[in-house]
Design an enzyme around this catalytic site. Sequence first.
Site, short mmCIF file in Angstrom:
data_model
loop_
_atom_site.label_atom_id
_atom_site.label_comp_id
_atom_site.label_asym_id
_atom_site.label_seq_id
_atom_site.Cartn_x
_atom_site.Cartn_y
_atom_site.Cartn_z
N GLY A 121 -44.22 -16.95 -42.81
CA GLY A 121 -44.11 -18.26 -43.45
C GLY A 121 -44.82 -19.34 -42.65
N VAL B 174 -43.61 -21.88 -40.95
CA VAL B 174 -43.04 -22.10 -39.62
C VAL B 174 -43.23 -20.86 -38.74
CG1 VAL B 174 -40.90 -22.54 -38.35
CG2 VAL B 174 -41.37 -23.80 -40.46
N CYS C 82 -36.32 -30.91 -39.80
CA CYS C 82 -37.55 -31.49 -39.23
C CYS C 82 -37.52 -33.02 -39.14
CB CYS C 82 -38.76 -31.01 -40.02
SG CYS C 82 -38.51 -30.89 -41.79
N SER D 257 -46.06 -29.73 -46.04
CA SER D 257 -45.76 -28.51 -45.28
C SER D 257 -44.28 -28.36 -45.00
CB SER D 257 -46.54 -28.49 -43.96
OG SER D 257 -46.21 -29.64 -43.20
N GLY D 258 -43.53 -29.45 -45.12
CA GLY D 258 -42.08 -29.38 -44.94
C GLY D 258 -41.40 -28.53 -45.99
N LYS E 63 -28.52 -33.78 -44.78
CA LYS E 63 -28.80 -33.13 -43.49
C LYS E 63 -29.03 -34.19 -42.41
CE LYS E 63 -31.26 -29.28 -45.46
NZ LYS E 63 -32.60 -28.75 -45.64
N ARG F 238 -40.88 -37.18 -50.82
CA ARG F 238 -41.97 -36.23 -50.56
C ARG F 238 -43.28 -36.92 -50.92
NH1 ARG F 238 -41.41 -32.13 -47.55
NH2 ARG F 238 -39.82 -31.12 -48.84
N HIS G 264 -43.98 -35.93 -40.68
CA HIS G 264 -43.03 -36.73 -41.46
C HIS G 264 -42.95 -38.14 -40.84
CE1 HIS G 264 -42.16 -33.13 -43.48
NE2 HIS G 264 -40.96 -32.84 -43.02
P1 NAP Z 1 -41.82 -20.33 -45.98
O1 NAP Z 1 -43.23 -20.69 -45.68
O2 NAP Z 1 -41.38 -20.24 -47.39
O3 NAP Z 1 -41.51 -18.92 -45.23
C1 NAP Z 1 -40.34 -18.18 -45.49
C2 NAP Z 1 -40.30 -16.89 -44.68
O4 NAP Z 1 -39.10 -16.17 -45.06
C3 NAP Z 1 -41.47 -15.93 -44.95
O5 NAP Z 1 -41.80 -15.25 -43.76
C4 NAP Z 1 -40.89 -14.93 -45.97
O6 NAP Z 1 -41.50 -13.64 -45.91
C5 NAP Z 1 -39.45 -14.83 -45.44
N1 NAP Z 1 -38.53 -14.34 -46.49
C6 NAP Z 1 -38.34 -14.87 -47.74
N2 NAP Z 1 -37.42 -14.13 -48.43
C7 NAP Z 1 -37.05 -13.12 -47.58
C8 NAP Z 1 -36.16 -12.03 -47.70
N3 NAP Z 1 -35.44 -11.82 -48.82
N4 NAP Z 1 -36.00 -11.20 -46.64
C9 NAP Z 1 -36.72 -11.39 -45.50
N5 NAP Z 1 -37.59 -12.42 -45.34
C10 NAP Z 1 -37.76 -13.27 -46.36
O7 NAP Z 1 -40.80 -21.36 -45.29
P2 NAP Z 1 -40.99 -22.29 -43.98
O8 NAP Z 1 -41.41 -23.64 -44.36
O9 NAP Z 1 -41.79 -21.53 -42.97
O10 NAP Z 1 -39.49 -22.44 -43.50
C11 NAP Z 1 -38.78 -21.40 -42.83
C12 NAP Z 1 -37.39 -21.90 -42.44
O11 NAP Z 1 -37.53 -23.01 -41.54
C13 NAP Z 1 -36.59 -22.43 -43.64
O12 NAP Z 1 -35.23 -22.11 -43.45
C14 NAP Z 1 -36.83 -23.93 -43.59
O13 NAP Z 1 -35.82 -24.67 -44.21
C15 NAP Z 1 -36.87 -24.17 -42.07
N6 NAP Z 1 -37.64 -25.33 -41.63
C16 NAP Z 1 -38.86 -25.61 -42.15
C17 NAP Z 1 -39.58 -26.72 -41.67
C18 NAP Z 1 -40.94 -27.09 -42.21
O14 NAP Z 1 -41.44 -28.18 -41.85
N7 NAP Z 1 -41.57 -26.29 -43.04
C19 NAP Z 1 -39.05 -27.49 -40.65
C20 NAP Z 1 -37.80 -27.17 -40.12
C21 NAP Z 1 -37.11 -26.09 -40.61
P3 NAP Z 1 -42.68 -13.23 -46.93
O15 NAP Z 1 -43.90 -13.98 -46.50
O16 NAP Z 1 -42.81 -11.75 -46.73
O17 NAP Z 1 -42.23 -13.62 -48.32
#
Ligand code: NAP
Length: 343
Positions: free
Chosen positions: A13, A15, A147, A177-178, A203, A229, A236
């Site tokens: 993903g 992150v 974030c 990207s968030g 949150k 958004r 952010h």
């Molecule tokens: P993302 O791009 O949607 O990535 C999600 C990840 O989870 C991918 O590696 C995906 O794998 C995996 N996944 C999804 N369904 C799954 C399943 N059933 N079993 C195992 N793995 C699974 O999300 P992200 O933005 O990187 O965010 C990741 C986490 O960090 C979230 O909880 C989010 O709330 C938190 N977060 C994000 C940010 C930000 O700025 N983006 C900041 C702070 C916290 P595949 O690629 O194989 O589908």
Amino acid sequence: MERMKVAVLGATGVVGQRIVAMLDRHPWFEVTALAASEGSVGAPYGQAVRGRWHAPGEVPEWAAGLPVVRCVPGVDARITFCALDANVAGPIEEAFARAGYLVSSNAKNHRMSRSVPLVIPEVNPEHLSLLAMQGYGPGGIVTNPNCSTTGIALALAPLHKRFGVSRVVVTTMQSLSGAGYPGVPALAIAGNVIPYIEGEEEKIEKETVKILGNGDRPAGFRISAQCNRVGTTVGHLATLAVELERKTSYEEIADAFTEFRPLTAHDLPTAPAAPIALHDDPSRPQPALDVDRGRGMVLTIGKLRPDPVFDWRFTLLVNNLVRGAAGAAILNAELLVQQGLAT
Ligand code: NAP
């Protein structure tokens, strides 16, 4: 020193990719496993992220060839970073903690549990003592904040310490990207602002006072958040109005921000020399110009000025993918090692 073995859950993903990129040549950690969903399992990591690699530079060579594995305990690691979708993160993190792994999580699932530390190393490292309440033996779950909360809590920490914060109003403008990948549909956001991000305001309101509280009790001030958004890619932006218990001057507030240096890169490799930079140009901070300050680990604050309703107002910019996510989780893992909790 022999490097500690670590794994990344949700490595494909937005992150997770940043975590992989930031762990390239990390002095303390060596990545032994990259895990994701069934859709990615079995593919070499380089192939699994092909066409959707979002971190700067190329996929590190050592990572490109690692086969993506399932998110189940059994990987050869002491610490697992979790960047999983929150719909699945909760039980997976618990399974890893039960199996004796230390989990450094980005996901929201356990942040508000009483026994789970919600940590920013420069602000509340002492909250790691909550780990002992989890009952996972050598395992446990440590979380980093949402974030936006990361930037807000980091900015409020020196003010709360020196002057006491009594009320805060914050409005965010959060980048695309968030929302992860593929995130918000282009047609919904192009030329538009969406004044709603599910769960985000709650949150910020709950996590900020947990971080600035004493571990047992949240901090006593009130905070009101409104989140939007916007069409920027990373970073952010937030505007804050803050009421303080002790009235003070511009100079004292500016000093509180710039003298806030509780940690150095000497203590933790990912820590910046100073976590807050104060800008005096009234047109800053801007995501396009300031998001990579301190390799994304430094918060930029600007437009610090008196507020006619509260006491002071300012604008801050936090790199949501680094300081607000990947870098935050890595810094927490470094803190676990530094405090002798990850032996
Ligand atoms: P993302 O791009 O949607 O990535 C999600 C990840 O989870 C991918 O590696 C995906 O794998 C995996 N996944 C999804 N369904 C799954 C399943 N059933 N079993 C195992 N793995 C699974 O999300 P992200 O933005 O990187 O965010 C990741 C986490 O960090 C979230 O909880 C989010 O709330 C938190 N977060 C994000 C940010 C930000 O700025 N983006 C900041 C702070 C916290 P595949 O690629 O194989 O589908």
